[in-house]
Motif scaffolding. Structure first.
Motif, PDB file in Angstrom:
ATOM      1  N   ALA A 607      -2.347   8.229   1.154  1.00 59.74           N
ATOM      2  CA  ALA A 607      -2.590   7.615  -0.152  1.00 59.74           C
ATOM      3  C   ALA A 607      -1.433   6.714  -0.557  1.00 59.74           C
ATOM      4  O   ALA A 607      -1.647   5.597  -1.066  1.00 59.74           O
ATOM      5  CB  ALA A 607      -2.820   8.706  -1.195  1.00 59.74           C
ATOM      6  N   ILE A 608      -0.197   7.170  -0.338  1.00 58.41           N
ATOM      7  CA  ILE A 608       0.967   6.362  -0.707  1.00 58.41           C
ATOM      8  C   ILE A 608       1.018   5.076   0.090  1.00 58.41           C
ATOM      9  O   ILE A 608       1.310   3.995  -0.442  1.00 58.41           O
ATOM     10  CB  ILE A 608       2.256   7.193  -0.503  1.00 58.41           C
ATOM     11  CG1 ILE A 608       2.310   8.338  -1.514  1.00 58.41           C
ATOM     12  CG2 ILE A 608       3.486   6.314  -0.633  1.00 58.41           C
ATOM     13  CD1 ILE A 608       3.429   9.325  -1.260  1.00 58.41           C
ATOM     14  N   ILE A 609       0.749   5.169   1.398  1.00 57.82           N
ATOM     15  CA  ILE A 609       0.767   3.971   2.246  1.00 57.82           C
ATOM     16  C   ILE A 609      -0.228   2.933   1.730  1.00 57.82           C
ATOM     17  O   ILE A 609       0.086   1.736   1.590  1.00 57.82           O
ATOM     18  CB  ILE A 609       0.467   4.352   3.705  1.00 57.82           C
ATOM     19  CG1 ILE A 609       1.612   5.187   4.286  1.00 57.82           C
ATOM     20  CG2 ILE A 609       0.231   3.108   4.556  1.00 57.82           C
ATOM     21  CD1 ILE A 609       1.301   5.800   5.644  1.00 57.82           C
ATOM     22  N   LEU A 610      -1.450   3.382   1.418  1.00 59.46           N
ATOM     23  CA  LEU A 610      -2.476   2.450   0.927  1.00 59.46           C
ATOM     24  C   LEU A 610      -2.149   1.950  -0.478  1.00 59.46           C
ATOM     25  O   LEU A 610      -2.440   0.791  -0.811  1.00 59.46           O
ATOM     26  CB  LEU A 610      -3.834   3.137   0.952  1.00 59.46           C
ATOM     27  CG  LEU A 610      -4.356   3.511   2.339  1.00 59.46           C
ATOM     28  CD1 LEU A 610      -5.656   4.296   2.235  1.00 59.46           C
ATOM     29  CD2 LEU A 610      -4.555   2.253   3.192  1.00 59.46           C
ATOM     30  N   MET A 611      -1.551   2.773  -1.319  1.00 58.79           N
ATOM     31  CA  MET A 611      -1.175   2.351  -2.664  1.00 58.79           C
ATOM     32  C   MET A 611      -0.110   1.261  -2.643  1.00 58.79           C
ATOM     33  O   MET A 611      -0.037   0.432  -3.561  1.00 58.79           O
ATOM     34  CB  MET A 611      -0.652   3.548  -3.474  1.00 58.79           C
ATOM     35  CG  MET A 611      -1.724   4.540  -3.882  1.00 58.79           C
ATOM     36  SD  MET A 611      -1.020   6.016  -4.664  1.00 58.79           S
ATOM     37  CE  MET A 611      -0.363   5.310  -6.172  1.00 58.79           C
ATOM     38  N   VAL A 612       0.717   1.239  -1.587  1.00 64.70           N
ATOM     39  CA  VAL A 612       1.742   0.201  -1.467  1.00 64.70           C
ATOM     40  C   VAL A 612       1.168  -1.059  -0.816  1.00 64.70           C
ATOM     41  O   VAL A 612       1.512  -2.187  -1.207  1.00 64.70           O
ATOM     42  CB  VAL A 612       2.930   0.735  -0.648  1.00 64.70           C
ATOM     43  CG1 VAL A 612       3.947  -0.371  -0.396  1.00 64.70           C
ATOM     44  CG2 VAL A 612       3.590   1.900  -1.380  1.00 64.70           C
ATOM     45  N   GLU A 613       0.261  -0.907   0.145  1.00 64.43           N
ATOM     46  CA  GLU A 613      -0.233  -2.043   0.911  1.00 64.43           C
ATOM     47  C   GLU A 613      -1.302  -2.854   0.170  1.00 64.43           C
ATOM     48  O   GLU A 613      -1.256  -4.098   0.157  1.00 64.43           O
ATOM     49  CB  GLU A 613      -0.793  -1.559   2.248  1.00 64.43           C
ATOM     50  CG  GLU A 613      -1.403  -2.644   3.119  1.00 64.43           C
ATOM     51  CD  GLU A 613      -0.379  -3.674   3.583  1.00 64.43           C
ATOM     52  OE1 GLU A 613      -0.799  -4.811   3.877  1.00 64.43           O
ATOM     53  OE2 GLU A 613       0.819  -3.351   3.644  1.00 64.43           O
ATOM     54  N   LEU A 614      -2.276  -2.188  -0.471  1.00 66.45           N
ATOM     55  CA  LEU A 614      -3.398  -2.912  -1.070  1.00 66.45           C
ATOM     56  C   LEU A 614      -2.993  -3.876  -2.186  1.00 66.45           C
ATOM     57  O   LEU A 614      -3.538  -4.986  -2.263  1.00 66.45           O
ATOM     58  CB  LEU A 614      -4.451  -1.916  -1.576  1.00 66.45           C
ATOM     59  CG  LEU A 614      -5.148  -1.095  -0.475  1.00 66.45           C
ATOM     60  CD1 LEU A 614      -6.130  -0.113  -1.073  1.00 66.45           C
ATOM     61  CD2 LEU A 614      -5.859  -2.019   0.511  1.00 66.45           C
TER      62      LEU A 614
END
Length: 756
Positions: A607-614
């Protein structure tokens, strides 16, 4: 002569005497064992029949009582001994006490002083003519012969005095022959070496006949000391090398008949270490043609002696291999060989290949015999070592420290096999030293591929040593028990120090190389655990996820002010990282202690990875602030919905359905709550949509978020206490009320142009 050297030699002499004393005591013990116990006359033969009857009756009546009393008495005595027996003195204290309280000290010290005095006398006589040369040397020779004869007559006397006198006489004969040939030219080389060969044979035969280690040690050490004590720096190196060949021939002859490890080690140390340090034996590349044959001969002699020790020694599991010779020989001889051939192209690599092949052939010859099984394994390990270091030498890399690390791992292995603590300590020290020295010896401006191979060698050696020590905890002293973890940690540090340097050459960000290094290293260790089932390493892999997330945050820092973790190789690095993480979670499901927690952390990490990338892509498309804000929370929302409504999870996570829905989604819901509070401050700023109250992306997203919070509370009502449910519903009601107010305010702002 250096005074320090004199003290070292005297200390060595004390050790020789101690060995002699032990040998003598062993003989006495064996003689005592062979004696029959004195058995007194059976008094019952003189007892009448009536007395026997009374005696037997009394004996039967008191058997039980006596047995009970005996048991109680024995228990009391044992308790008293345990509480009052003083601790045994250390070996050093015992040695000093025995040495200075037993035996004839005058004879012991006198022999050493006599030998050194005569050695300096020969040298002094060469410089100052007082009496004729022939008379001086003849007098010393006569004294030597007299000492040998007296020693022979006293060979059975306690204290090994006869053996010491014979050894002193043999050493003096070496001295006379060497002085007559070197200083006075009274003997030609041919005659001198013939006489020395005869002395070698006499000393060897006497030592074998009398089974006298002290005689062999004293005569051998004296012979080796002659050129050191009389060295002037201008002698022929061929003569010196030839002289040492004869001395080693004596050691070889004795080794053929007796397994005297101490004699073998003394000869080895004098030949390869002391004589080289003293400068007596010179291994220089400009003397290659006249020096290389001697080095090969020395090496083959002591290689054969190490094999003879195993084959001739009594068949005991603890004494199969002389680790000092087996591993010390190549450790000392190979650097000398490198010094001889370093000016030749590929000289070091060819030498390493030859040694690797030699040890491999010995492994093939000895592996089928039970007595030499451990020795053959040692040779196989050395073969692998030399084949390995041949590769970097082809590319002119300095891998001396890497060789130390492999040798030290082999020493630790053989020391554990034979339960030898001091050899293990030496191997541990050498390994730690190599792990410090090697990184300092490579290029500070970048690690070349061949230098990186040296890093791999050191890392592999550290892992091997860590495994050996960790799997034999009973042999380790208390401070040593931390060493397996220390070695494992140092090997990981070296891995992350060297591997990213190689990957960064592929134009990756440094943070990407860290993540790739972590994944590659973890997979390699995973393969090792499949092979060895090493518990320490298995539990070390438990930190894979946490370390990977640390590297992820470093990745974010590399791409500020607009974080873009998927930049370049980032997507591949993160994808493989997550994939390998779930492989570990599946494989170690029943092994790791914190598997449940790691499943939850894995969900939050995704979730953190996607919250930073999107959000980066939303900015890239020049979306408004509302869409960027939605991009931040969309991943937690979708993950929460999927986990809460899914009827069946994949098989590798189905076991943890309850944990995912309660704690996993609970963490995501907490993030949603915080996001909701942050979104309340934002007015709609859509450029691609016509604004409609409620039916716009921002309002719908916030309504969906509140709906997920309510559904999470509803699905986990049985797991939450009444108090927690009351607090959650109160917060939810408050946020719903606040959202309704915010929606009205946004509409007023949009349609009536009222400041938001």
């Amino acid at each position: 002569m250096n005074t320090t050297a004199l003290f070292i030699i005297i200390l060595a002499y004390w050790v020789f005497l101690l060995h002699s004393k032990i040998n003598h005591l062993e003989k006495l013990v064996n003689e005592l064992r062979d004696k029959k116990r004195y058995v007194p006359l059976n008094e019952e033969e003189y007892v009448s029949t009536e007395e026997l009857t009374v005696k037997d009756a009394l004996q039967e009546a008191s058997d039980e009582t006596v047995a009970l009393e005996a048991d109680e008495l024995q228990s009391s005595v044992k308790t008293f001994q345990d509480s009052h027996t003083p601790p045994e003195p250390s070996k050093v204290v015992s040695f000093i006490s025995n040495y200075f309280t037993q035996g004839n000290l005058l004879v012991r010290i006198g022999g050493v002083i006599l030998f050194f005095g005569l050695a300096f006398l020969v040298k002094y006589a060469a410089e100052n003519s007082i009496i004729s040369i022939q008379m001086r040397l003849l007098s010393i020779a006569m004294i030597a012969v007299v000492l040998i004869i007296i020693g022979w007559r006293l060979r059975d006397r306690e204290g090994a005095y006869g053996e010491i006198l014979q050894g002193l006489g043999i050493a003096m004969l070496y001295l006379v022959i060497y002085g007559a040939s070197k200083f006075y030219a009274l003997l030609s080389l041919d005659i001198a070496f013939a006489l020395m060969l005869m002395v070698v044979l006499i000393g060897s035969v006497l030592a074998v006949m009398e089974n006298a280690l002290a005689l062999a040690l004293f005569s051998t050490a004296g012979g080796f000391l002659v050129p050191i004590l009389t060295s002037s720096g201008d002698s022929s190196h061929i003569m010196l090398f030839s002289y040492y060949v004869l001395l080693n021939l004596g050691v070889f002859i004795v080794a053929w008949y007796r397994s005297w490890r101490l004699l073998n080690v003394v000869g080895f140390l004098f030949t390869f270490v002391i004589a080289s340090v003293w400068g007596v034996l010179r291994y220089r590349s400009d003397l290659f043609s006249t020096t290389e044959p001697f080095l090969i001969l020395y090496f083959l002699m002591y290689l054969t002696i190490s094999i003879l020790f195993t084959m001739k020694h009594p068949f005991r599991p603890k004494n199969f291999v002389d680790g000092t010779l087996v591993f010390g020989l190549p450790l000392v001889a190979f650097p000398l060989q490198v010094n001889l051939v370093h000016t030749m192209e590929y000289g070091e690599s060819y030498s390493a290949i030859v040694l690797g092949t030699l040890y491999l052939m010995l492994f093939g010859l000895l592996r089928k015999k039970e007595r030499t099984h451990l020795l053959s394994q040692s040779f196989l390990a050395l073969s692998v070592v030399f084949y390995t270091i041949a590769i970097p030498y082809i590319f002119d890399a300095d891998v001396s420290a890497a060789l130390w690390s492999l040798e030290s791992a082999a020493i630790i292995w053989i020391a554990i096999k034979q339960e030898r603590a001091y050899a293990r300590y030496f191997g541990e020290f050498l390994l730690l030293l190599s792990m410090v020295v090697y990184p300092e010896s490579v290029n500070v401006y970048g690690i070349t591929p061949t230098e990186y191979l040296g890093y791999i060698i050191v890392i592999a050696a550290a892992l091997i040593a860590s495994y050996l020590l960790d799997t034999h905890p009973k042999q380790l002293a208390k401070p040593e028990r931390y060493l397996p973890k220390i070695l494992l940690a140092l090997s990981l540090i070296l891995w992350f120090t060297s591997t990213p340097e190689q990957l960064i050459k592929g134009e990756m960000l440094y943070s990407h190389t860290l993540l790739f290094s972590l994944t590659i290293g973890a997979l390699l260790l995973f393969v090792v655990t499949k092979w060895l089932n090493w518990k320490l390493l298995i539990h070390t892999l438990e930190g894979y996820l946490l370390l990977g997330m640390v590297f992820f945050f470093i990745m974010i820092a590399d791409t500020l002010p607009h974080p873009h973790p998927f930049e370049g190789f980032g997507a591949m690095a993160l994808g493989t990282f997550v994939f390998v993480n779930y492989i570990f979670l599946t494989h170690y499901d029943k092994v790791w202690k914190n598997t449940k927690q790691l499943h939850i952390l894995s969900l939050w990490s995704i979730a953190i990875i996607l919250m930073v990338e999107l959000p980066y892509h939303a900015r890239l498309l020049h979306m408004g602030e509302s869409i960027i804000l939605i991009a931040i929370i969309i991943a937690p929302l979708l993950l929460s919905i999927g986990l809460l409504i899914a009827k069946k999870y994949p098989s590798w996570v189905e076991t943890y359905r309850r944990e995912y829905q309660l704690w996993g989604v609970g963490g995501l819901v907490t993030v949603v709550m915080l996001w909701e509070l942050g979104a309340f401050r934002l007015a709609p700023d859509f450029t691609m949509f016509t604004y409609m109250p409620i039916f716009n992306p921002l309002d719908l997203t916030q309504i969906t978020g509140l709906g997920i919070i309510w559904y999470w509370i509803y699905r986990n009502a049985d797991a939450l206490s009444q108090q927690i449910k009351t607090v959650c519903y109160a917060l939810l009601a408050f946020m719903a009320t606040l959202l309704a107010t915010v929606i009205f305010a946004r509409a007023a702002h949009h349609f009536k142009d009222v400041d938001y």
